[in-house]
Design an enzyme around this catalytic site. Structure first.
Site, PDB file in Angstrom:
ATOM      1  N   GLY A 229      44.375  89.940  -5.900  1.00 38.76           N
ATOM      2  CA  GLY A 229      45.531  90.285  -6.686  1.00 38.76           C
ATOM      3  C   GLY A 229      44.995  91.303  -7.677  1.00 38.76           C
ATOM      4  O   GLY A 229      43.783  91.441  -7.829  1.00 38.76           O
TER       5      GLY A 229
ATOM      6  N   TRP B 196      35.923  93.403  -8.540  1.00 35.84           N
ATOM      7  CA  TRP B 196      35.841  93.865  -9.927  1.00 35.84           C
ATOM      8  C   TRP B 196      34.971  92.913 -10.742  1.00 35.84           C
ATOM      9  O   TRP B 196      34.224  93.336 -11.614  1.00 35.84           O
ATOM     10  CB  TRP B 196      37.222  93.919 -10.558  1.00 35.84           C
ATOM     11  CG  TRP B 196      37.892  95.259 -10.542  1.00 35.84           C
ATOM     12  CD1 TRP B 196      37.306  96.490 -10.447  1.00 35.84           C
ATOM     13  CD2 TRP B 196      39.298  95.482 -10.671  1.00 35.84           C
ATOM     14  NE1 TRP B 196      38.271  97.472 -10.498  1.00 35.84           N
ATOM     15  CE2 TRP B 196      39.497  96.881 -10.633  1.00 35.84           C
ATOM     16  CE3 TRP B 196      40.400  94.649 -10.812  1.00 35.84           C
ATOM     17  CZ2 TRP B 196      40.758  97.461 -10.741  1.00 35.84           C
ATOM     18  CZ3 TRP B 196      41.650  95.223 -10.911  1.00 35.84           C
ATOM     19  CH2 TRP B 196      41.822  96.616 -10.873  1.00 35.84           C
TER      20      TRP B 196
ATOM     21  N   CYS C  40      39.768  91.541  -1.750  1.00 34.66           N
ATOM     22  CA  CYS C  40      40.772  92.429  -2.332  1.00 34.66           C
ATOM     23  C   CYS C  40      40.248  93.078  -3.624  1.00 34.66           C
ATOM     24  O   CYS C  40      39.273  93.804  -3.606  1.00 34.66           O
ATOM     25  CB  CYS C  40      42.069  91.653  -2.544  1.00 34.66           C
ATOM     26  SG  CYS C  40      43.531  92.647  -2.862  1.00 34.66           S
ATOM     27  N   HIS C  41      40.870  92.789  -4.759  1.00 30.63           N
ATOM     28  CA  HIS C  41      40.445  93.345  -6.050  1.00 30.63           C
ATOM     29  C   HIS C  41      39.383  92.481  -6.751  1.00 30.63           C
ATOM     30  O   HIS C  41      38.860  92.875  -7.790  1.00 30.63           O
ATOM     31  CB  HIS C  41      41.648  93.512  -6.988  1.00 30.63           C
ATOM     32  CG  HIS C  41      42.560  94.627  -6.597  1.00 30.63           C
ATOM     33  ND1 HIS C  41      43.479  94.499  -5.582  1.00 30.63           N
ATOM     34  CD2 HIS C  41      42.693  95.881  -7.073  1.00 30.63           C
ATOM     35  CE1 HIS C  41      44.149  95.631  -5.462  1.00 30.63           C
ATOM     36  NE2 HIS C  41      43.687  96.490  -6.351  1.00 30.63           N
ATOM     37  N   ALA C  42      39.068  91.318  -6.197  1.00 26.69           N
ATOM     38  CA  ALA C  42      38.112  90.403  -6.830  1.00 26.69           C
ATOM     39  C   ALA C  42      36.713  90.991  -7.024  1.00 26.69           C
ATOM     40  O   ALA C  42      36.025  90.604  -7.965  1.00 26.69           O
ATOM     41  CB  ALA C  42      38.036  89.087  -6.059  1.00 26.69           C
TER      42      ALA C  42
END
Length: 181
Positions: free
Chosen positions: A81, A116, A112-114
């Site tokens: 997310g 980061w 996904c965006h994890a």
């Protein structure tokens, strides 16, 4: 139902804005394989999942980041997310928890965006990983090597790009945890 992960405990680290399927699908796969799964968050109570930009279900938090101890877990799942990992990378305790899992050599799976959080924890240097394409520059600037692939597994880090990659992501996560003694 398989019991290949019986006796294993896995943490899922998430907060409001988590991509719901990236939380629920790994949890279901891990539990089906016999693992105990706990939801860890930067806040107590419950968190809200999202289906892309639409609010979905709420999930009860088992422990806060400050209550969680790395030694109590065999692995860590970081669902994506956009809002979820963006909020968590601003929390020093969450970032420190991620770094400790990597330092301890425990499997860490980020989708996904994890990734980061992996960038923020400074654990991607010299490693090849994948993510949602918008993180490519962040990963490369942090010393990692970004690739556009369904799955990467290097140095204890398991990464995938998006919900369409969940079959490979969950399968590799269960394999990695089963291989841990």
């Amino acid at each position: 139902m398989s019991n290949q992960l019986e006796g294993k405990t896995v943490a899922i680290l998430a907060t409001d804005g988590v991509e719901q399927i990236e939380l629920t699908r790994p949890r279901e796969e891990l539990e089906s394989a016999g693992a105990k799964v706990e939801l860890i968050s930067i806040k107590s109570g419950s968190i809200d999942g999202y289906n892309h930009l639409d609010r979905a279900d709420s999930f009860d938090v088992d422990k806060t980041v400050r209550q969680a101890a790395v030694e109590d877990y065999d692995g860590l799942v970081l669902p994506g997310g956009v809002a979820n990992p963006d909020a968590m990378r601003l929390d020093r305790d969450a970032v420190a928890l991620v770094a400790r899992f990597v330092e301890e050599g425990k499997p860490v799976a980020a989708i996904c965006h994890a990734p980061w959080l992996l960038v923020e924890a400074d654990v991607v240097r010299g490693k090849t990983l994948t993510s949602f394409p918008s993180l490519q520059t962040d990963i490369n600037n942090a010393g990692g090597h970004w690739v556009d692939r369904e799955l990467c597994h290097e140095g204890g880090l398991i990464t995938s790009r998006k919900p369409d990659d969940l079959d490979a992501f969950c399968s590799r996560l269960v394999e990695a945890l089963a291989a841990e003694s």
